[in-house]
Design a protein around this motif. Structure first.
Motif, short mmCIF file in Angstrom:
data_model
loop_
_atom_site.label_atom_id
_atom_site.label_comp_id
_atom_site.label_asym_id
_atom_site.label_seq_id
_atom_site.Cartn_x
_atom_site.Cartn_y
_atom_site.Cartn_z
N GLU A 121 0.81 -1.21 0.00
CA GLU A 121 0.00 0.00 0.00
C GLU A 121 0.85 1.27 0.00
O GLU A 121 0.35 2.35 -0.33
CB GLU A 121 -0.93 0.02 1.22
CG GLU A 121 -0.23 0.20 2.54
CD GLU A 121 -1.18 0.12 3.72
OE1 GLU A 121 -1.75 1.15 4.10
OE2 GLU A 121 -1.34 -1.00 4.25
N ARG A 174 0.75 12.89 -1.12
CA ARG A 174 -0.56 12.45 -1.61
C ARG A 174 -1.22 13.54 -2.45
O ARG A 174 -1.76 13.27 -3.54
CB ARG A 174 -1.46 12.11 -0.41
CG ARG A 174 -1.22 10.78 0.27
CD ARG A 174 -2.18 10.65 1.43
NE ARG A 174 -2.07 9.41 2.19
CZ ARG A 174 -2.73 8.28 1.90
NH1 ARG A 174 -3.53 8.24 0.86
NH2 ARG A 174 -2.59 7.22 2.66
N ASP A 200 -0.35 -3.35 13.70
CA ASP A 200 -1.10 -2.18 13.26
C ASP A 200 -1.17 -1.14 14.37
O ASP A 200 -1.35 -1.45 15.54
CB ASP A 200 -2.52 -2.58 12.86
CG ASP A 200 -2.56 -3.33 11.54
OD1 ASP A 200 -1.58 -3.21 10.78
OD2 ASP A 200 -3.55 -4.03 11.27
N ASN A 237 -5.76 3.94 13.68
CA ASN A 237 -5.84 5.10 12.80
C ASN A 237 -6.83 6.11 13.38
O ASN A 237 -8.03 5.86 13.38
CB ASN A 237 -6.29 4.66 11.41
CG ASN A 237 -6.10 5.74 10.36
OD1 ASN A 237 -5.59 6.81 10.66
ND2 ASN A 237 -6.54 5.47 9.15
N CYS A 257 -2.84 6.87 14.58
CA CYS A 257 -1.91 6.13 15.43
C CYS A 257 -1.77 6.84 16.79
O CYS A 257 -1.55 8.05 16.83
CB CYS A 257 -0.56 6.03 14.75
SG CYS A 257 0.66 5.09 15.70
N THR A 289 4.40 2.76 7.94
CA THR A 289 3.08 2.37 7.45
C THR A 289 1.98 3.17 8.13
O THR A 289 1.04 3.65 7.48
CB THR A 289 2.86 0.86 7.69
OG1 THR A 289 3.91 0.11 7.05
CG2 THR A 289 1.52 0.42 7.15
N ALA A 290 2.09 3.34 9.44
CA ALA A 290 1.08 4.10 10.18
C ALA A 290 1.07 5.56 9.75
O ALA A 290 0.00 6.18 9.64
CB ALA A 290 1.33 3.98 11.68
N TRP A 303 1.83 6.73 6.82
CA TRP A 303 1.17 6.77 5.52
C TRP A 303 -0.35 6.75 5.69
O TRP A 303 -1.07 7.54 5.08
CB TRP A 303 1.63 5.59 4.68
CG TRP A 303 0.80 5.34 3.45
CD1 TRP A 303 -0.07 4.30 3.25
CD2 TRP A 303 0.75 6.14 2.27
NE1 TRP A 303 -0.66 4.41 2.02
CE2 TRP A 303 -0.18 5.53 1.39
CE3 TRP A 303 1.39 7.31 1.87
CZ2 TRP A 303 -0.47 6.05 0.13
CZ3 TRP A 303 1.10 7.84 0.61
CH2 TRP A 303 0.17 7.21 -0.23
N ARG A 304 -0.84 5.88 6.53
CA ARG A 304 -2.28 5.79 6.74
C ARG A 304 -2.83 7.05 7.39
O ARG A 304 -3.89 7.56 7.00
CB ARG A 304 -2.60 4.55 7.57
CG ARG A 304 -2.29 3.25 6.85
CD ARG A 304 -2.41 2.04 7.76
NE ARG A 304 -2.09 0.80 7.05
CZ ARG A 304 -1.91 -0.38 7.63
NH1 ARG A 304 -2.00 -0.48 8.96
NH2 ARG A 304 -1.61 -1.44 6.90
N ASP A 305 -2.12 7.57 8.38
CA ASP A 305 -2.59 8.78 9.07
C ASP A 305 -2.60 9.99 8.14
O ASP A 305 -3.40 10.92 8.31
CB ASP A 305 -1.71 9.08 10.28
CG ASP A 305 -2.08 8.27 11.51
OD1 ASP A 305 -3.04 7.48 11.42
OD2 ASP A 305 -1.42 8.42 12.55
N ALA A 348 -3.67 10.31 5.24
CA ALA A 348 -4.89 10.42 4.43
C ALA A 348 -5.88 11.38 5.06
O ALA A 348 -6.70 12.00 4.36
CB ALA A 348 -5.53 9.05 4.25
#
Length: 341
Positions: free
Chosen positions: A43, A146, A243, A246, A248, A304-305, A307-309, A311
């Motif tokens: 991802e 992004r 994980d 989200n 984090c 990874t966290a 990147w997700r945060d 968004a």
């Protein structure tokens, strides 16, 4: 500072070059960065999941050690980021110091709490804040990436499209640099001697197991031959991804990570006591692999966290929501990115 001076003194006594000072030496810090990057999930953006990116982060993972020696103002502010001296119960320095699990949100508040307890941040260190700061910077970096990636694909004006592409490429370079810096501090957090009041010999504390009090111990661990560790072996020792909620809960995750490393202090001293560190035998080899793998696993999960945060982040000025650019709700973020002044 106290920590840096003692480490360099120990290294000089061992007739090792000063450049080898650091939690894991050059090889170990490289390994943490490379192994984490090689383990990133699909991802994450493709430019991060390349051999070149992993190599770059491995090299940049050494940067905070290479910054040392820039001058008193420069060094005093940065060198203290490499460690936090906790007692066995997890308090900074003494029972009067702040506990790792309940640190104030701001570093200035942490320093005030130390001062009120008669302690000094230059002795106690502020590694948790370096980790949180590094993570939050990645969230910002990813948020900008992004937005730039999304709008570059939609922009029809050639001049603006060119600027979006150039700024995305700048952000990619910054991401590699900032991941490398975070990698260093995550690596420091995996080295038990960077987490304890017993950082260079047991010191003047109760010592029921008779652990070494040698002021050369930290240098001995720094100079262990990490280059003997095979990358495949290190990668195989990494834990499964963990994980991070989200968003984090980074202020909870960092103390938990540090406490896990702190719990390994006695085991490391026992390895010295048995002669395993000096001999660089299989027992110390496995210990070092396990701790480096813990650092690589944590770095992978934090990237990874972040990147997700990202968004759900807001970036630019005037601030805009990343998600609204990605989904097309905001069609023209030019003023927020390039600037309207």
């Amino acid at each position: 500072m106290k920590r840096l001076a003692l480490t360099l003194t120990a290294l000089a006594a061992l007739t090792l070059p000063v450049a080898s000072a650091g939690a894991w030496g050059n090889s170990g810090h490289r390994m943490v960065g490379v192994a984490a990057m090689q383990a990133l999930p699909n991802e994450l953006p493709a430019f991060l999941r390349t051999t070149a990116a992993a190599t770059e982060v491995g090299e940049l993972s050494r940067e905070p050690d290479r910054w040392k020696g820039g001058g008193r103002t420069h060094d005093r502010d940065r060198d203290t980021a490499h460690f936090i001296d906790l007692n066995e119960e997890g308090h900074a320095m003494t029972a009067a110091g702040p506990h790792i699990s309940s640190l104030p949100e701001l570093r200035s508040e942490y320093e005030r709490a130390l001062n009120e307890a008669g302690l000094d941040v230059d002795d106690a260190g502020y590694l948790p804040y370096a980790l949180i700061d590094g993570y939050q910077q990645l969230v910002r970096d990813f948020g900008y990436w992004r937005v730039l990636n999304a709008i570059e694909a939609r922009e029809t004006d050639p001049g603006r499209r060119a600027w979006y592409r150039e700024d995305r490429e700048r952000r990619e370079a910054l991401l590699l640099r900032d991941i490398g810096v975070l990698s260093h501090y995550v690596g420091d957090g995996a080295q038990p001697l960077h987490l304890t009041i017993h950082y260079n010999g047991w010191g003047d504390y109760p010592n029921p197991e008779g652990f070494t009090t040698s002021r050369q111990f930290h240098g001995q661990v720094d100079s262990w031959p990490y280059g003997r560790i095979d990358m495949a072996e290190l990668s195989a020792a990494m834990s499964a991804p963990s994980d991070c909620a989200n968003p984090c809960a980074i202020r909870e995750r960092v103390p938990a990570y540090i406490l896990t490393g702190l719990a390994q202090v006695d085991a490391l001293y026992r390895l010295e006591q048995s002669g395993s560190i000096a001999a660089a035998d299989e027992a110390s080899h496995q210990f070092m692999v396990t701790r480096l793998a813990a650092g690589a696993s944590e770095l992978r999960d934090l990237i990874t966290a972040a990147w997700r945060d990202s968004a759900s982040a807001r970036i630019g000025w005037p601030a805009i929501r990343v998600a609204e650019v990605e989904d097309g709700t905001i069609a023209d973020p030019w003023d927020s990115l390039f600037g309207a002044d």
